[in-house]
Design a protein around this motif. Structure first.
Motif, short mmCIF file in Angstrom:
data_model
loop_
_atom_site.label_atom_id
_atom_site.label_comp_id
_atom_site.label_asym_id
_atom_site.label_seq_id
_atom_site.Cartn_x
_atom_site.Cartn_y
_atom_site.Cartn_z
N SER A 1 4.99 10.58 -10.80
CA SER A 1 4.41 11.99 -9.25
C SER A 1 3.31 11.29 -8.16
CB SER A 1 4.11 12.88 -10.84
OG SER A 1 2.47 11.85 -11.10
N ALA A 2 3.09 10.29 -8.68
CA ALA A 2 2.69 9.36 -7.31
C ALA A 2 3.98 8.45 -6.90
CB ALA A 2 1.46 8.79 -8.54
N CYS A 3 4.52 8.74 -5.80
CA CYS A 3 5.87 8.15 -6.05
C CYS A 3 5.58 7.20 -4.48
CB CYS A 3 7.04 8.92 -5.72
SG CYS A 3 6.13 9.95 -3.96
N THR A 4 6.11 6.32 -4.52
CA THR A 4 5.98 4.84 -3.45
C THR A 4 6.53 6.50 -1.32
OG1 THR A 4 6.41 3.08 -4.55
CG2 THR A 4 6.86 3.04 -2.02
N LEU A 5 5.82 5.98 -0.75
CA LEU A 5 6.75 5.70 0.77
C LEU A 5 7.60 5.44 0.97
CD1 LEU A 5 3.01 6.70 2.71
CD2 LEU A 5 4.10 7.99 1.28
N GLY A 6 8.29 5.81 1.81
CA GLY A 6 9.58 5.72 2.01
C GLY A 6 10.79 5.66 1.29
N ALA A 7 12.40 5.33 1.09
CA ALA A 7 13.58 5.43 0.54
C ALA A 7 13.47 4.67 -0.84
CB ALA A 7 14.24 5.22 1.72
N VAL A 8 12.47 3.93 -0.84
CA VAL A 8 12.89 3.18 -2.36
C VAL A 8 11.53 3.02 -2.89
CG1 VAL A 8 13.88 0.98 -3.71
CG2 VAL A 8 14.42 1.65 -1.29
N PRO B 1 1.21 -1.41 0.12
CA PRO B 1 0.08 -0.28 0.07
C PRO B 1 0.70 1.53 -0.42
CG PRO B 1 -0.12 -0.99 1.84
CD PRO B 1 0.83 -1.89 1.41
N ALA B 2 2.06 1.05 0.56
CA ALA B 2 2.90 1.96 0.16
C ALA B 2 3.31 2.86 -1.08
CB ALA B 2 4.24 2.12 0.91
N ILE B 3 2.79 1.61 -2.76
CA ILE B 3 3.55 1.74 -3.74
C ILE B 3 2.15 2.91 -4.03
CG2 ILE B 3 4.03 1.31 -6.19
CD1 ILE B 3 4.75 -1.34 -4.56
N GLY B 4 3.13 4.39 -4.61
CA GLY B 4 1.81 5.06 -5.34
C GLY B 4 1.54 6.07 -4.00
N ALA B 5 1.00 6.04 -2.82
CA ALA B 5 1.00 6.71 -1.87
C ALA B 5 1.04 7.98 -1.61
CB ALA B 5 0.46 5.97 -0.81
N GLY B 6 2.76 8.46 -2.13
CA GLY B 6 3.78 9.92 -1.72
C GLY B 6 3.37 10.36 -2.70
N SER B 7 3.81 11.81 -2.69
CA SER B 7 3.52 12.45 -3.54
C SER B 7 4.27 13.60 -3.13
CB SER B 7 2.27 13.56 -3.62
OG SER B 7 1.81 14.22 -2.51
N ASP B 8 4.91 14.81 -4.32
CA ASP B 8 5.87 15.99 -3.99
C ASP B 8 7.18 14.93 -3.44
OD1 ASP B 8 4.38 17.74 -4.98
OD2 ASP B 8 3.72 18.25 -3.00
N CYS B 9 7.75 13.74 -4.15
CA CYS B 9 9.77 13.59 -3.53
C CYS B 9 10.10 13.84 -4.63
CB CYS B 9 8.55 11.76 -3.60
SG CYS B 9 7.48 10.65 -2.55
N PRO B 10 11.22 13.74 -3.68
CA PRO B 10 12.69 13.83 -4.70
C PRO B 10 11.98 13.05 -5.84
CG PRO B 10 12.65 13.27 -2.16
CD PRO B 10 11.61 12.77 -2.70
N GLU B 11 13.10 14.04 -6.96
CA GLU B 11 13.26 13.28 -8.77
C GLU B 11 13.83 11.63 -8.14
OE1 GLU B 11 15.16 16.39 -11.08
OE2 GLU B 11 13.28 17.37 -10.82
N THR B 12 14.43 11.23 -7.31
CA THR B 12 14.88 9.89 -7.30
C THR B 12 15.02 9.21 -6.11
OG1 THR B 12 17.16 10.65 -6.86
CG2 THR B 12 16.42 10.31 -9.45
N ASP B 13 15.72 8.30 -6.06
CA ASP B 13 14.96 7.41 -5.05
C ASP B 13 16.31 7.52 -4.20
OD1 ASP B 13 16.43 5.41 -6.27
OD2 ASP B 13 14.63 4.41 -5.96
N GLN B 14 17.33 6.31 -3.03
CA GLN B 14 17.91 6.38 -2.24
C GLN B 14 18.66 5.54 -2.58
OE1 GLN B 14 18.10 4.75 1.82
NE2 GLN B 14 19.94 4.01 1.48
#
Length: 217
Positions: free
Chosen positions: A207-214, A187-200
């Motif tokens: 644009s609909a980013c995953t919560l957390g670092a990856v 459920p973390a996949i696609g649940a975020g917004s306004d994330c950095p352009e890249t992950d860890q």
């Protein structure tokens, strides 16, 4: 203190990028910060992993007075303390912990705040995952969507989503540092917004980013 001890003036930066702090420790009875002790400094910490560290206060990271913390795409995993297993935040700290994963952090018997100690500060979580341990009784700030599991732990923000993000183990998922990847269907996949352009790992985020670092592939 464990690996790094830095007390600076507030206009002196501390930059940590694509680094790993693993299996460090401070004195078990009085020590502060198993891995990193940072005070009176502006912190820019990105794409790093703090794991398997141990201390009395702040198993992974201790952020001290008048610090400004901008923490982004960082994994705090399997750190242990008597108080503040993952992170200890001490007084008048401002900033954001964004798109980061705190998982498997813990406290010794009788301790509290497995993930984060620091309810009286002006630091906020944004697009973060907190798994396996809660925060101090007084929640810290929250921006956008954050997710915590299980719901039996003290909530880390006033409004936080409770769901199992289905994290994998800390391991090499590509990139310079170890990470914890959400499984397909999380459920973390696609649940975020306004994330950095890249992950860890340096992989692009939608644009609909995953919560957390990856961000899963």
């Amino acid at each position: 203190r464990g690996a790094v001890f830095r007390v600076a003036y507030s206009d002196e930066p501390t930059t940590i990028d694509r680094s790993t702090f693993d299996q460090n420790s401070a004195d078990a009875s009085v020590g502060l910060a198993g891995a990193l002790y940072l005070e009176f400094t502006t912190i820019a910490m990105k794409a790093s992993t703090v794991s398997n560290n141990h201390a009395h206060y702040g198993g992974g990271l201790w952020i001290g007075h008048a610090a400004v913390a901008e923490i982004e795409n960082v994994t705090f995993a399997n750190n242990v303390a008597d108080q503040g297993g993952g992170i200890w935040i001490a007084g008048e700290v401002t900033g954001t912990i964004a798109s980061s994963t705190l998982a498997g952090n813990d406290v010794t018997p009788g301790g509290y705040a497995p993930a984060i100690f620091g309810g009286d500060t002006n630091i906020a979580l944004e697009n973060c995952l907190v798994v396996g341990g809660g925060c101090k009784d007084a929640p810290i700030g929250g921006v956008g969507t954050n997710m915590q599991f299980p719901d039996s732990n003290a909530p880390c923000t006033d409004a936080i989503t409770t769901a199992d993000p289905m994290l994998g183990a800390l391991m090499d998922n590509g990139g310079p540092t170890a990470t914890m990847m959400p499984a397909p269907g999380s459920p973390a996949i696609g649940a975020g917004s306004d994330c950095p352009e890249t992950d860890q790992r340096g992989s692009p985020r939608p644009s609909a980013c995953t919560l957390g670092a990856v961000e899963p592939p």
